[in-house]
Design an enzyme around this catalytic site. Sequence first.
Site, PDB file in Angstrom:
ATOM      1  N   LEU A  18      -8.683  12.882  82.896  1.00 10.35           N
ATOM      2  CA  LEU A  18      -7.738  13.982  82.863  1.00 10.35           C
ATOM      3  C   LEU A  18      -7.548  14.381  83.830  1.00 10.35           C
ATOM      4  O   LEU A  18      -6.153  14.602  84.790  1.00 10.35           O
ATOM      5  CB  LEU A  18      -7.748  14.509  81.452  1.00 10.35           C
ATOM      6  CG  LEU A  18      -6.684  15.375  81.327  1.00 10.35           C
ATOM      7  CD1 LEU A  18      -5.614  14.536  80.937  1.00 10.35           C
ATOM      8  CD2 LEU A  18      -6.566  15.763  80.143  1.00 10.35           C
ATOM      9  N   VAL A  37      -4.717  12.649  86.619  1.00  6.81           N
ATOM     10  CA  VAL A  37      -3.148  13.172  86.540  1.00  6.81           C
ATOM     11  C   VAL A  37      -3.096  14.558  86.757  1.00  6.81           C
ATOM     12  O   VAL A  37      -2.505  14.693  87.289  1.00  6.81           O
ATOM     13  CB  VAL A  37      -3.372  12.677  84.909  1.00  6.81           C
ATOM     14  CG1 VAL A  37      -1.951  13.229  84.803  1.00  6.81           C
ATOM     15  CG2 VAL A  37      -3.979  11.490  84.468  1.00  6.81           C
ATOM     16  N   GLU A  38      -3.994  15.503  86.614  1.00  6.69           N
ATOM     17  CA  GLU A  38      -3.903  16.672  87.053  1.00  6.69           C
ATOM     18  C   GLU A  38      -3.127  17.669  87.612  1.00  6.69           C
ATOM     19  O   GLU A  38      -2.768  17.732  88.030  1.00  6.69           O
ATOM     20  CB  GLU A  38      -4.654  17.772  86.073  1.00  6.69           C
ATOM     21  CG  GLU A  38      -4.898  18.021  84.132  1.00  6.69           C
ATOM     22  CD  GLU A  38      -2.897  18.559  84.019  1.00  6.69           C
ATOM     23  OE1 GLU A  38      -2.603  19.518  84.863  1.00  6.69           O
ATOM     24  OE2 GLU A  38      -2.547  18.366  82.551  1.00  6.69           O
ATOM     25  N   SER A  39      -4.700  17.093  88.242  1.00  5.69           N
ATOM     26  CA  SER A  39      -4.560  18.048  89.903  1.00  5.69           C
ATOM     27  C   SER A  39      -5.512  16.972  90.660  1.00  5.69           C
ATOM     28  O   SER A  39      -6.058  16.977  91.951  1.00  5.69           O
ATOM     29  CB  SER A  39      -5.969  18.735  89.912  1.00  5.69           C
ATOM     30  OG  SER A  39      -7.000  18.543  89.391  1.00  5.69           O
ATOM     31  N   TYR A  56       2.979  11.382  80.886  1.00 12.29           N
ATOM     32  CA  TYR A  56       1.764  11.797  81.251  1.00 12.29           C
ATOM     33  C   TYR A  56       0.796  11.028  80.568  1.00 12.29           C
ATOM     34  O   TYR A  56      -0.433  10.237  80.770  1.00 12.29           O
ATOM     35  CB  TYR A  56       1.282  13.458  80.381  1.00 12.29           C
ATOM     36  CG  TYR A  56       1.009  14.067  80.628  1.00 12.29           C
ATOM     37  CD1 TYR A  56       0.150  14.959  81.671  1.00 12.29           C
ATOM     38  CD2 TYR A  56      -0.696  14.473  79.550  1.00 12.29           C
ATOM     39  CE1 TYR A  56      -1.339  16.223  81.674  1.00 12.29           C
ATOM     40  CE2 TYR A  56      -1.179  15.377  80.068  1.00 12.29           C
ATOM     41  CZ  TYR A  56      -1.583  15.138  81.020  1.00 12.29           C
ATOM     42  OH  TYR A  56      -2.830  15.966  80.966  1.00 12.29           O
TER      43      TYR A  56
END
Length: 497
Positions: A163, A166-168, A271
Amino acid sequence: MSFPIEPLFRRALVLLAGAVLAGCAATGVVTDGSATPPPASEDSAAVTSRPVGPPVPLVRPTPGIKPGQAAPIPFPQPTEVVATAADEVKPIDLTEPPDDLWERIRKGFGMPDLDNPLVAEHQAWYLNRPDYFRRMSERGRRYMFHIVEEIEKRGLPTELALLPMVESAYNPEALSSARASGLWQFIPSTGKLYGLEQNSQRDDRRDIVASTEAALDYLQKIYEMHGDWHLALASYNWGEGAVGRAVMRNQAAGLPSDFSSLNMPNETRHYVPKLQALKNIIAQPELFGIELESVANKPYFALVPEAPSMDVATAARLADVPVSEIRALNPQYKRPVIRSSEGGAQLVLPADAVDTFMSNLENHDAHASSWRTYTLGRRESIASVAKRFGLTEWRLRQINGLKATARVGRGSTLLVPSNPDSDSADAIGNAEETPRLGVRKTVRYKRVKDKRGRWVSVPVDAGAKKSVKSKSSGKKKAVPKKASAKKKAVKVAPKKK
């Protein structure tokens, strides 16, 4: 005239018996000579008393093989097999962890696959950018082991370790337009809700250990709320309240309430497919022509909970590692000094450098640091402190992350360089201007007309001055902008008597 019938009948029987014997002889031994049967004799008439059955079919011999004369096939003799220690079958211990962390992540996949056309789109996007994928994986090798350990302690699926990609993109210094920060991209309000401290000195949303614990707490909570990992991930991006309302709207309308059926913002719609695309690539990298560099399945960093206050450069020197490595493992500190609090500061170091750091710390002189703290006394201001240490007020405010309008009074603690002219002070000053330290340069614009009469936007600097050349001395003279502009004549009406 009477014919002798009995001799004729006897001869027919003899001929018929000869034909039968010739057929039977064809199934016997085959000789090199002719296969023609011998002529019948008078003595063969004795067989006429046997009953005559159906004709025996003719069986043709196999070419090259003489029935009854073929040599027996020799049976192969058993050979002796000498078994060595390397050939022994060793038992497989399924409880032993793999050497590669990627393999450990694959074994822990537990989320259902998402059947969505956007998955193939994002899969192609990552595959068409191998350099981006490589940099993202390279940054993540510092933090993935700790994240996987925390995930497995809670019994959660290891897809959550992907994850932060995807986020950072596994960048702990990432900052979004919505002010979300860190690996897990916490916004300020959610960060405070989960105990992540945010002040002028530190931002725990960037803390690897604290933010991972908070993110997994949050993900576990919203999964228990929805009972579906796809909805939980959508809630992490959009908010659990917004996803809950979208689910209730679909249920009231008699529509499916799964992730793909909800009406949601475009960012949230992409997302979860992004995470599924990364899962597909990492599950079978050879299928997509991707070669994942092996990541050691062992701790990359360790905590030093009672380290004294020191600047980042000193910590790097004591641990014998680059300064960039200390910053990558301690991104929560906004200032160049890691200050100790109750129980000492929490310093994160590479696991193989902790022993070196502790041994060098025993012989370290605390006064040899490049930075130190100063507490303002009575009738002292930030301007007087800056003058005392040979700095400008703007420089001292920049070092301490203070705005130009921020007031600093008695009892406030400021960070000052031990040697203002040192290279370390300049290096930290340049780093202060980067987004990782939370300093932004705000540019103001105003609308003016150009020479052609068109309206354009130009930047405005409150302290800017226009340089003009003095005719008398030939030197440049600073004159305010307003002084160079021509004043328009204003007619003033006479006062009435």
